[in-house]
Design a protein around this motif. Sequence first.
Motif, short mmCIF file in Angstrom:
data_model
loop_
_atom_site.label_atom_id
_atom_site.label_comp_id
_atom_site.label_asym_id
_atom_site.label_seq_id
_atom_site.Cartn_x
_atom_site.Cartn_y
_atom_site.Cartn_z
N LYS A 55 27.62 56.27 71.13
CA LYS A 55 28.15 57.19 70.12
C LYS A 55 28.16 58.61 70.67
N LYS A 56 29.10 59.42 70.18
CA LYS A 56 29.24 60.80 70.62
C LYS A 56 29.22 61.72 69.41
N SER A 57 29.09 62.99 69.68
CA SER A 57 29.06 63.96 68.59
C SER A 57 30.45 64.31 68.10
N SER A 58 31.49 64.06 68.91
CA SER A 58 32.87 64.27 68.50
C SER A 58 33.76 63.30 69.27
N TYR A 59 34.96 63.09 68.75
CA TYR A 59 35.86 62.09 69.35
C TYR A 59 37.27 62.66 69.48
N GLY A 86 31.09 66.85 58.56
CA GLY A 86 30.26 66.93 59.76
C GLY A 86 30.64 65.92 60.82
N ARG A 87 31.89 65.49 60.82
CA ARG A 87 32.38 64.52 61.81
C ARG A 87 33.58 65.11 62.54
N PRO A 88 33.35 65.97 63.51
CA PRO A 88 34.46 66.64 64.21
C PRO A 88 35.27 65.68 65.06
N LEU A 138 34.54 55.28 64.06
CA LEU A 138 34.13 55.85 65.34
C LEU A 138 32.73 56.46 65.24
N PHE A 139 32.49 57.25 64.21
CA PHE A 139 31.19 57.91 64.07
C PHE A 139 30.09 56.93 63.67
N GLN A 140 30.46 55.88 62.97
CA GLN A 140 29.44 54.93 62.52
C GLN A 140 29.04 53.94 63.61
#
Length: 581
Positions: A229-233, A275-277, A530-532
Amino acid sequence: MNYHSSVLAGLAALLILAGPSRAQAPGKPKAPAAAASAAPPSAATLDARYRSGKTHLDQGNYQAAFKDLEPLAQRSARFVRAADAAYLAAVAATRLKDWAEAEQLLNLLRTEYPTYPNMPDALFLQGQVSFEQGDHDTALKTLAQLPDARLTPERELMKAAYLPRITDRSTWQRLLRRYPNDATLARAYADRLVAGGAFTEADRPQLDELIAKFNLERARYTPPPRATKKSSYNVGVLLPFELNDPSWQTQRKNQFVTDLYAGLRLAQDSLQRAGRPLQLFAYDTGADTLTLKQVLAQPELAGMDLLIGPVYKSGARLLARYAREHQIVCINPLSEDGDLVMDNPWHYLYSSSAATQGRVAAQFAISAFGTARPGVLLHEEGKDDTDFATAYRTTFEAQGGKIAAVRRFNGEADESLNAAFAGLDLPTTGHVVVASDNRRVGPSVLRVLQQQPAATRPGLLCPGSWLDNPRLEISQLNAPSVYFVHPKYYDEQRPGFRRLRQLYLQRQRLPPSVYANQGFEMLLYFGSALFQYGPAFQPNLVTAPPVAGAVFEGQSYQGGAHDNQVVPIVKLNNLELQLLR
């Protein structure tokens, strides 16, 4: 090459190049009533009909070929070439995707004509028919009966084409136990574990055993590391904006593309606020595959975490291949063609496929209309309508229902529409299903049904697009037994839609179109995935519960599906839409 070899070569080519052909269910031809004293047809008459059937088959007129050949296959016809007629009629039925009819003919051939010299060809065809009906065990068992020297390459090609469609783990395990020495089966399962993202550490001993037993390339079958997982995609959006043509004609034609992208941008803002850039990178693919190939050659595209697009089928196949090679999930935003995502674990449809819509509609029809009286199925000639009809009939009959007649028609031709209703016994029909978005079709269908007395009038199941047809009166659509298969249904009072409408009006000065709604919902769902779960989220979607949509009813890809399994069924009740499923 003899005639049977040429037919067989055609079947193998279809498997390799295009998969199963488009389908029209022929329905059982009715023998004309004959006077009791009429003499049976002469041998010359039967032979002429046989030659006519073969000619129709060669010319691709499968409906006519089936009509000529099927009666000749019966014992009662006393036709000297009845076995050949049975085989060729089964070929015609497979080209029409009427798998149940094809299986009946092949069973007739093997039972009544067991010494048929071209029985290997019939066994090969039976393998395809069983695969298409999801009977994998019978397919493998039948193909194993082929003589070793006959059709070996074609047999393995068939298995390689159909086995990857299996999504249920228990089915894989059962087949591996029953056919432990089948190398093609083993390779297909290893591919699914590794390329399909279904691998877990519990699978490693079995995968190592398959690699050793069948001498598989270990480097190829080493599962890739899970994407972290990453902080942004980064999301690549590949759409035909056609920015090099500023003419008003092109801009008007491409308004749906602009709307779709505007919906994506609003979803990007919503994710950012949560909060999911997420960054969108738009690429103009133009209207031809040449421009798309130039876009795919750009190195930065391989670094995207998700790809969205394109909208034309030729381009969709190119991007799907690219997504698989680079192991990036790709979402087709608009298509309802389930064949596009078949056998590709990296390719999804945002929408429900036409086949899924047909399956869900049939399940609803069982509960709404019952099975005491048969149904009638009418559909246009296009692929999506054909896929809907095929799935509907297969599902409805598998659950104990009966389809008395299947008719295809051309919605632009009045004579074709009239012919579709000719000879139907509507008073004994439980319901009529129509698969067509053509605006000419609804008025014709409702006019015919309303001529029936209310007590015996069959129910109607039709597309949700009919609700927006200005040629139909609201009173017609508000009838008690009229239901709509409406994958694009949304409740305008839903808070999510009202918020989207408000934001869209502020930015665009126009209310959102259905394409803007789709773009918004699509990125909201897959961006959240993606964030999950991270970029390789396919295994997680298999078991994830359905997610309620902000605008539409929701998304679900449970069980390994690669198209949305949520298909709303609605009806008008007191002039208001009521969601039934």
